[in-house]
Design a protein around this motif. Sequence first.
Motif, mmCIF file in Angstrom:
data_model
loop_
_atom_site.group_PDB
_atom_site.id
_atom_site.type_symbol
_atom_site.label_atom_id
_atom_site.label_comp_id
_atom_site.label_asym_id
_atom_site.label_seq_id
_atom_site.Cartn_x
_atom_site.Cartn_y
_atom_site.Cartn_z
ATOM 1 N N SER A 48 22.262 -13.232 3.516
ATOM 2 C CA SER A 48 22.801 -13.822 4.734
ATOM 3 C C SER A 48 21.889 -13.563 5.931
ATOM 4 O O SER A 48 20.953 -12.762 5.868
ATOM 5 C CB SER A 48 24.173 -13.198 5.018
ATOM 6 O OG SER A 48 24.013 -11.812 5.316
ATOM 7 N N GLN A 49 22.204 -14.222 7.021
ATOM 8 C CA GLN A 49 21.500 -13.977 8.289
ATOM 9 C C GLN A 49 21.666 -12.518 8.691
ATOM 10 O O GLN A 49 20.721 -11.868 9.122
ATOM 11 C CB GLN A 49 22.060 -14.904 9.379
ATOM 12 C CG GLN A 49 21.324 -14.784 10.697
ATOM 13 C CD GLN A 49 19.919 -15.354 10.598
ATOM 14 O OE1 GLN A 49 19.728 -16.443 10.102
ATOM 15 N NE2 GLN A 49 18.941 -14.604 11.060
ATOM 16 N N GLU A 50 22.865 -12.009 8.497
ATOM 17 C CA GLU A 50 23.141 -10.615 8.838
ATOM 18 C C GLU A 50 22.292 -9.653 8.001
ATOM 19 O O GLU A 50 21.756 -8.677 8.526
ATOM 20 C CB GLU A 50 24.631 -10.310 8.627
ATOM 21 C CG GLU A 50 25.020 -8.912 9.022
ATOM 22 C CD GLU A 50 26.504 -8.645 8.820
ATOM 23 O OE1 GLU A 50 26.930 -7.550 9.222
ATOM 24 O OE2 GLU A 50 27.219 -9.497 8.265
ATOM 25 N N ASP A 100 18.740 -9.695 9.475
ATOM 26 C CA ASP A 100 18.681 -8.957 10.747
ATOM 27 C C ASP A 100 18.780 -7.450 10.529
ATOM 28 O O ASP A 100 18.022 -6.680 11.120
ATOM 29 C CB ASP A 100 19.791 -9.426 11.689
ATOM 30 C CG ASP A 100 19.603 -10.875 12.154
ATOM 31 O OD1 ASP A 100 18.478 -11.409 12.045
ATOM 32 O OD2 ASP A 100 20.600 -11.465 12.615
ATOM 33 N N GLN A 101 19.694 -7.038 9.656
ATOM 34 C CA GLN A 101 19.845 -5.610 9.363
ATOM 35 C C GLN A 101 18.620 -5.056 8.642
ATOM 36 O O GLN A 101 18.197 -3.928 8.901
ATOM 37 C CB GLN A 101 21.105 -5.362 8.525
ATOM 38 C CG GLN A 101 22.382 -5.548 9.301
ATOM 39 C CD GLN A 101 23.619 -5.444 8.415
ATOM 40 O OE1 GLN A 101 23.535 -5.411 7.183
ATOM 41 N NE2 GLN A 101 24.778 -5.398 9.056
ATOM 42 N N ARG A 149 13.323 -19.203 6.569
ATOM 43 C CA ARG A 149 14.357 -18.389 7.219
ATOM 44 C C ARG A 149 13.779 -17.556 8.348
ATOM 45 O O ARG A 149 12.639 -17.127 8.310
ATOM 46 C CB ARG A 149 15.105 -17.538 6.199
ATOM 47 C CG ARG A 149 14.331 -16.352 5.673
ATOM 48 C CD ARG A 149 14.987 -15.680 4.502
ATOM 49 N NE ARG A 149 16.219 -15.022 4.829
ATOM 50 C CZ ARG A 149 16.823 -14.141 4.050
ATOM 51 N NH1 ARG A 149 16.301 -13.814 2.882
ATOM 52 N NH2 ARG A 149 17.943 -13.586 4.400
ATOM 53 N N ARG A 150 14.601 -17.354 9.377
ATOM 54 C CA ARG A 150 14.189 -16.615 10.572
ATOM 55 C C ARG A 150 15.310 -15.657 10.983
ATOM 56 O O ARG A 150 16.481 -15.943 10.759
ATOM 57 C CB ARG A 150 13.934 -17.560 11.733
ATOM 58 C CG ARG A 150 12.807 -18.537 11.487
ATOM 59 C CD ARG A 150 12.680 -19.533 12.641
ATOM 60 N NE ARG A 150 11.691 -20.544 12.353
ATOM 61 C CZ ARG A 150 10.393 -20.388 12.531
ATOM 62 N NH1 ARG A 150 9.931 -19.260 12.995
ATOM 63 N NH2 ARG A 150 9.557 -21.360 12.240
ATOM 64 N N PRO A 151 14.945 -14.561 11.623
ATOM 65 C CA PRO A 151 15.979 -13.648 12.121
ATOM 66 C C PRO A 151 16.664 -14.247 13.350
ATOM 67 O O PRO A 151 16.139 -15.177 13.975
ATOM 68 C CB PRO A 151 15.189 -12.394 12.488
ATOM 69 C CG PRO A 151 13.830 -12.896 12.835
ATOM 70 C CD PRO A 151 13.604 -14.093 11.922
ATOM 71 N N SER A 152 17.805 -13.686 13.723
ATOM 72 C CA SER A 152 18.490 -14.117 14.946
ATOM 73 C C SER A 152 17.597 -13.885 16.150
ATOM 74 O O SER A 152 17.549 -14.686 17.076
ATOM 75 C CB SER A 152 19.803 -13.357 15.124
ATOM 76 O OG SER A 152 20.650 -13.584 14.031
ATOM 77 N N ALA A 153 16.893 -12.751 16.135
ATOM 78 C CA ALA A 153 15.949 -12.398 17.191
ATOM 79 C C ALA A 153 14.958 -11.401 16.601
ATOM 80 O O ALA A 153 15.305 -10.652 15.685
ATOM 81 C CB ALA A 153 16.675 -11.777 18.378
ATOM 82 N N TYR A 175 7.237 -12.075 13.672
ATOM 83 C CA TYR A 175 7.882 -12.630 12.487
ATOM 84 C C TYR A 175 7.244 -13.980 12.210
ATOM 85 O O TYR A 175 7.173 -14.829 13.096
ATOM 86 C CB TYR A 175 9.392 -12.788 12.714
ATOM 87 C CG TYR A 175 10.137 -13.169 11.457
ATOM 88 C CD1 TYR A 175 10.745 -12.198 10.676
ATOM 89 C CD2 TYR A 175 10.223 -14.496 11.049
ATOM 90 C CE1 TYR A 175 11.421 -12.537 9.512
ATOM 91 C CE2 TYR A 175 10.893 -14.843 9.887
ATOM 92 C CZ TYR A 175 11.487 -13.861 9.124
ATOM 93 O OH TYR A 175 12.148 -14.203 7.964
#
Length: 164
Positions: free
Chosen positions: A40-42, A45-46, A72-76, A87
């Motif tokens: 997942s996106q989470e 990020d984690q 795919r990319r992180p939220s930030a 990134y």
Amino acid sequence: MTSNYVRVTGLADLFAEARELSVRTMIFDVEPLVAPWHGSQESLDQGIARILGDVRTVPSVRVVIFATNSARRPSAVPACDGIQVRYLASAGKPLRTAPYRDLPRPGAVAGDQLPTDGILAYRLGFTFLHYAPKLTGVPPGPALMHRWGELVRPVLFRGSATDR
């Protein structure tokens, strides 16, 4: 061009090797080292936050790059005091090397695939930290690429292979 090969089976070994090499640049393959292939996106990020926390144990590091051939990319992209963090999605590893020009040396590429991450390390003259834990749920493409990579390793990293 000089490149070394070190096979590691866990993150603790990977960061211990980076400390021993006093690397100034670390390039991390995203899947599966940072986040699972279909995570997942989470989880992405984690995973980035976890890796950046571990990178702080390598005092010589000045630049961290997360690179994936997926979109795919992180939220930030989080900030990390004293370390430049980038990134790269759709990175085109190992063919595209322009994003890695002028990076501080010595450097290391940490990843699970010789045909992408290992060849990128070789082309950059960086150490390849081959992340090779026992994995489950590996998609067919990466599993096949891993088998092919074992044939390539002796050609690229002749006489410099180390297992940790």
